[in-house]
Design a protein around this motif. Structure first.
Motif, PDB file in Angstrom:
ATOM      1  N   LYS A 237      -0.124  24.192  11.554  1.00 12.02           N
ATOM      2  CA  LYS A 237       0.190  22.786  11.274  1.00 12.02           C
ATOM      3  C   LYS A 237       1.554  22.361  11.824  1.00 12.02           C
ATOM      4  O   LYS A 237       1.734  21.208  12.241  1.00 12.02           O
ATOM      5  N   ASN A 238       2.521  23.287  11.826  1.00 10.53           N
ATOM      6  CA  ASN A 238       3.848  22.934  12.326  1.00 10.53           C
ATOM      7  C   ASN A 238       3.847  22.785  13.847  1.00 10.53           C
ATOM      8  O   ASN A 238       4.497  21.893  14.398  1.00 10.53           O
ATOM      9  N   PHE A 239       3.104  23.662  14.537  1.00 11.08           N
ATOM     10  CA  PHE A 239       3.012  23.538  15.990  1.00 11.08           C
ATOM     11  C   PHE A 239       2.215  22.287  16.359  1.00 11.08           C
ATOM     12  O   PHE A 239       2.558  21.573  17.305  1.00 11.08           O
ATOM     13  N   ARG A 240       1.177  21.997  15.602  1.00  4.00           N
ATOM     14  CA  ARG A 240       0.380  20.795  15.863  1.00  4.00           C
ATOM     15  C   ARG A 240       1.233  19.536  15.668  1.00  4.00           C
ATOM     16  O   ARG A 240       1.145  18.584  16.449  1.00  4.00           O
ATOM     17  N   ALA A 241       2.077  19.545  14.657  1.00  2.00           N
ATOM     18  CA  ALA A 241       2.969  18.404  14.432  1.00  2.00           C
ATOM     19  C   ALA A 241       3.935  18.238  15.601  1.00  2.00           C
ATOM     20  O   ALA A 241       4.251  17.103  16.009  1.00  2.00           O
ATOM     21  N   PHE A 242       4.393  19.344  16.149  1.00  2.00           N
ATOM     22  CA  PHE A 242       5.282  19.299  17.315  1.00  2.00           C
ATOM     23  C   PHE A 242       4.575  18.673  18.513  1.00  2.00           C
ATOM     24  O   PHE A 242       5.154  17.853  19.244  1.00  2.00           O
ATOM     25  N   LEU A 243       3.316  19.023  18.731  1.00  2.00           N
ATOM     26  CA  LEU A 243       2.556  18.474  19.851  1.00  2.00           C
ATOM     27  C   LEU A 243       2.297  16.981  19.685  1.00  2.00           C
ATOM     28  O   LEU A 243       2.265  16.231  20.664  1.00  2.00           O
TER      29      LEU A 243
END
Length: 293
Positions: A237-243
């Protein structure tokens, strides 16, 4: 406890090579070996010199990977920002790698426990530039580390010397299909694949640019003390938020817009557009701020 400790017994105070070396204290254990603080008796003067000795077990059938580690490390030893390799020898079922001992330990200790680098921009810049110089020296001779993380960066007591160490997963191949090699927090998306089909030889990942991704995670960890995501996959979820949000890191970490811009150049999922070490060297030398004000 590392599983390797089942194959490598406690060797504290053991002598080897006819008394030339003595293991003094176990410093740490990884997937394949155990590192000891040791001392070497100078054959001419009889005085002792501090060393670090890595003990590798030959029971697991990893002889070829151990030899590759020694070969890769020997190609880059001699640079100020690479842990010096002195020699390697075998006794019985164990392989011993004799290296420089840096008395400040690894960088993880200074980030998480001692908090030595906390909001010290000048020290952070100096430490990271030395890391870049060490990685660039490796890349210049065709060695790609593939496991850059604080635990594999070693320093002296006042952090004036910073060195790359542990070449157990390094390679001289610029393209690799050995996916999921390294530590998951620091893997690039193209290395840390989770689907079976992605292991096809048509889709290798670039080891140089994968090292660059790890340097970006390492830089953010040094500055903030935290990693930005558990793993660089869409399921995180944190990497997806970054994208999904261009300035996500700015909203989560106390970093400057300038540092955020550098990290954005690194953390691109298209490897060919990813910043290389030369860019990081330039950017860090001339960056005016690291933390938000």
């Amino acid at each position: 406890m590392s599983p390797i400790l089942k194959d490598i017994p406690d060797m504290t105070f053991k002598y080897m090579d006819g008394g030339r070396y003595q293991l003094i204290k176990r410093l740490g254990a990884g997937s394949y070996g155990v590192v000891y603080r040791a001392r070497e008796r100078d054959l001419l003067s009889g005085h002792y010199v501090p060393r670090a000795i890595k003990v590798l077990s030959l029971h697991w059938g990893h002889r070829n990977s151990h030899l590759r580690e020694i070969t890769m490390h020997s190609m880059v030893t001699g640079h100020d920002n690479v842990v010096g390799l002195h020699r390697a020898f075998r006794e019985g079922n164990f392989l011993y790698i004799v290296m420089d001992l840096l008395d400040g330990g690894d960088l993880r200790t200074h980030i998480s426990k001692k908090r030595t680098l906390c909001r010290n921009d000048a020290l952070i810049r100096n430490v990271f530039l030395q890391i870049i110089d060490g990685v660039q020296a490796c890349h210049d001779v065709g060695v790609y580390h593939r496991d850059l993380k604080p635990e594999n960066i070693f320093v002296n007591s006042d952090l004036t010397r910073v060195c790359i160490g542990d070449f157990g997963l390094s390679t001289d191949a610029t393209a690799s299909t050995s996916f999921n090699t390294g530590s998951r927090h620091y893997m690039s998306p193209d290395c840390g694949v989770e689907c079976v089909d992605c292991g096809d030889e048509l889709y290798p990942y670039n080891t140089l640019r994968s090292d660059t991704w790890a340097l970006g995670i390492l830089l953010l960890t040094i500055v903030t003390g935290y990693i930005p995501w558990n793993r660089a996959t869409i399921d995180d979820k944190n990497f997806r938020a970054f994208l999904e949000q261009e300035d996500h890191l700015l909203t989560v970490f106390p970093i400057s817009k300038e540092l955020n811009g550098i990290l954005r150049r690194i953390f691109t999922i298209i490897p060919g557009r990813r910043a290389v070490v030369h860019f990081l060297n330039f950017a860090e030398r001339f960056a005016t701020s690291i933390h938000s004000t």
